[in-house]
Enzyme design. Structure first.
Site, PDB file in Angstrom:
ATOM      1  N   ASP A  94       0.801  -1.229   0.000  1.00  0.00           N
ATOM      2  CA  ASP A  94       0.000   0.000   0.000  1.00  0.00           C
ATOM      3  C   ASP A  94       0.835   1.280   0.000  1.00  0.00           C
ATOM      4  OD1 ASP A  94      -2.569  -0.908  -0.323  1.00  0.00           O
ATOM      5  OD2 ASP A  94      -2.880  -1.284   1.801  1.00  0.00           O
ATOM      6  N   ASP A 155      -6.213  -5.229  -4.507  1.00  0.00           N
ATOM      7  CA  ASP A 155      -6.066  -3.818  -4.125  1.00  0.00           C
ATOM      8  C   ASP A 155      -4.770  -3.212  -4.664  1.00  0.00           C
ATOM      9  OD1 ASP A 155      -7.257  -5.683  -2.372  1.00  0.00           O
ATOM     10  OD2 ASP A 155      -7.387  -4.259  -0.731  1.00  0.00           O
TER      11      ASP A 155
HETATM   12  N1  GLY Z   1      -6.970  -2.136   0.733  1.00  0.00           N
HETATM   13  C1  GLY Z   1      -7.759  -2.604   1.826  1.00  0.00           C
HETATM   14  C2  GLY Z   1      -9.192  -2.302   1.674  1.00  0.00           C
HETATM   15  O1  GLY Z   1      -9.662  -1.944   0.617  1.00  0.00           O
HETATM   16  O2  GLY Z   1      -9.901  -2.418   2.662  1.00  0.00           O
END
Ligand code: GLY
Length: 366
Positions: A94, A155
Site C-alpha cells: 500500500d 487492491d
Molecule cells: N486495501 C484494503 C481495503 O480496501 O480495505
C-alpha cells in the site's frame, strides 16, 4: 441538467461541508467515524494504509478552493507519516496509497525535493516486494499466523502508479516493468471467467505457481467483494492510462461489465455481490471507487453507471450536516467486521475525486 453542472452543484455543497470538517480535524489524520466523529491515526497509527487519503482530501480542497491552508495541512500529514519510510514492518504493497496522495502529489505540485526523495524511497520499497518467480508484488508482511510470502491482493493494482511515476521521474524502466508484470499476472490469475475478481491469490513463493485464492474481505471464498471489484476496475484503468497497453483496458472493461451486470436496482452497492439476498449491508466506498474507474473508461455504458451510482450516493447517502465528520454514509471495512455503515476517509476521497472528474476539475494524483 448535464452531468458537469450536476457535479459542480454537489461539489460546491461538499466543499462547504468539508471546510468545517477540516477545521475540526486539522492536525489529525482521520480514518473512520463512530457516530459521525472521526478517529485520529496521527499518533497511534502514523503508517496506517489509509493515511494518504486524508492528505488526498486536503489536496482536493486545495484545488477546489485555491486556499494554501489545505496544502500546508497535507504537507503536515506527509511529515507525520515520513518516519514510516524507515520502518520495514510498516512498508507494504500500500505504499502507493500512502505516498501517491502525499509526497508524489506534493512534489508534482511544488517540486519539493524532500517529497521527491520520500516518493522514490516508497517506490523502491514497493518494487522490492516483487517476486520474480511468480511475477507478483507481495501484499502484507508476516503476521505470525498465516504464511503470506506468496500472497498478492487485487487492491495492489491501485498502488502501481507509484511505480509508473518512479520510472518517469528517473527514466529507469525497472519500476514500470515490475508494475506491468504484476498487472499482467493479475489478469491471468485473479480474474474469473465471469469477469469478477478474487481478493487474495496465493502463489508458491519459490516456483511462482498459483496455489489457490482466499476469501479476504468479502462474504466467503469464491464470492465477490465489491471494493475488490472496484479496485480492479480503477486499477486496471490506471495501468492502461500509464502504459497505453490494450490488455489493461480490456481487463478494466471486463470487471466493469461484471460490476454493471450484478448491480442492484437500487444502485446501492452491497459489500459483496454474492452476499445472501436478505442481507442489506452496503459499501458506499466501492461505489465511489468504481465510479472513478468507469468515468475514466469513458464510454456511455460505463459513464452512465458511474453517474447513477454517484447520484444515488448524493441523494441517499450524502450527509451535509457540518457537525458530522463524514460526507458519505455506509462505508464498510469488510463483510466479516464490526465496522459496517460508517464514514470512511477513502469513501469521501473517491466520491470527491469522481465529482471532480465529472466537473472537469484538474486533479489526478494517480
Ligand atoms: N486495501 C484494503 C481495503 O480496501 O480495505
Amino acid at each position: 441538467m448535464d452531468n458537469r453542472t450536476w457535479a459542480e452543484g454537489i461539489l460546491s455543497k461538499a466543499t462547504e461541508k468539508i471546510k468545517s470538517v477540516v477545521e475540526r480535524n486539522a492536525h489529525k489524520i482521520p480514518y473512520i467515524t463512530t457516530n459521525g466523529v472521526y478517529d485520529d491515526c496521527s499518533k497511534k497509527r502514523p503508517s496506517w494504509w489509509t493515511n494518504g487519503f486524508w492528505a488526498g482530501i486536503l489536496w482536493e480542497m486545495n484545488v477546489l478552493t485555491g486556499d494554501a491552508y489545505y496544502a500546508d495541512l497535507a504537507s503536515e500529514v506527509e511529515d507525520v507519516m515520513a518516519p514510516g519510510l524507515t520502518d520495514y514492518e510498516t512498508l507494504d504493497h500500500d505504499n502507493g496509497f500512502r505516498w501517491l496522495l502525499t509526497s508524489v502529489y506534493h512534489y508534482k505540485r511544488t517540486g519539493n525535493r524532500i517529497s521527491r526523495n520520500r516518493s522514490l524511497l516508497a517506490a523502491n520499497a514497493l518494487a522490492g516486494r516483487y517476486n520474480p518467480a511468480g511475477q507478483f508484488i507481495r501484499a502484507w508482511n508476516d503476521d505470525g499466523i498465516d504464511d503470506r510470502r506468496g500472497w498478492a491482493i487485487i487492491d495492489c493494482m491501485m498502488n502501481l502508479p507509484l511505480l509508473y511515476w518512479a520510472s518517469e521521474e528517473t527514466a529507469d524502466p525497472r519500476f514500470r516493468k515490475i508494475a506491468e508484470l504484476h498487472a499482467t499476472r493479475v489478469i491471468d490469475t485473479f480474474i474469473r471467467n465471469d469477469g469478477s475478481a478474487c481478493h487474495i491469490v496465493e502463489f508458491n513463493p519459490e516456483t511462482g505457481e498459483r496455489v489457490c485464492s482466499h476469501g479476504g474481505q468479502g462474504y466467503s471464498h469464491g464470492s465477490s467483494w465489491t471494493r475488490g471489484q472496484a479496485w480492479a476496475v480503477y486499477g486496471f484503468m490506471l495501468s492502461f492510462i500509464h502504459t497505453g497497453t490494450e490488455k489493461y483496458l480490456k481487463a478494466a472493461r471486463r470487471v466493469a461489465d461484471y460490476f454493471i451486470s450484478t448491480m442492484p436496482e437500487s444502485w446501492l452497492v452491497p459489500i459483496d455481490f454474492r452476499q445472501p439476498a436478505d442481507i442489506s449491508l452496503e459499501d458506499s466506498t466501492a461505489a465511489a471507487i468504481a465510479a472513478c474507474g468507469m468515468i475514466e473508461i469513458g464510454d456511455e455504458k460505463y459513464l452512465s453507471c458511474a453517474v447513477n451510482m454517484l447520484k444515488t450516493l448524493a441523494d441517499k447517502r450524502m450527509n451535509l450536516d457540518s457537525a458530522v465528520d463524514n460526507l458519505i454514509e455506509n462505508g464498510s471495512v469488510a463483510y466479516h467486521s464490526d465496522e459496517h455503515h460508517r464514514g470512511i476517509v477513502y469513501g469521501d476521497f473517491f466520491f470527491i475525486e469522481a465529482l471532480m472528474k465529472l466537473a472537469g476539475k484538474s486533479f489526478f494524483p494517480w
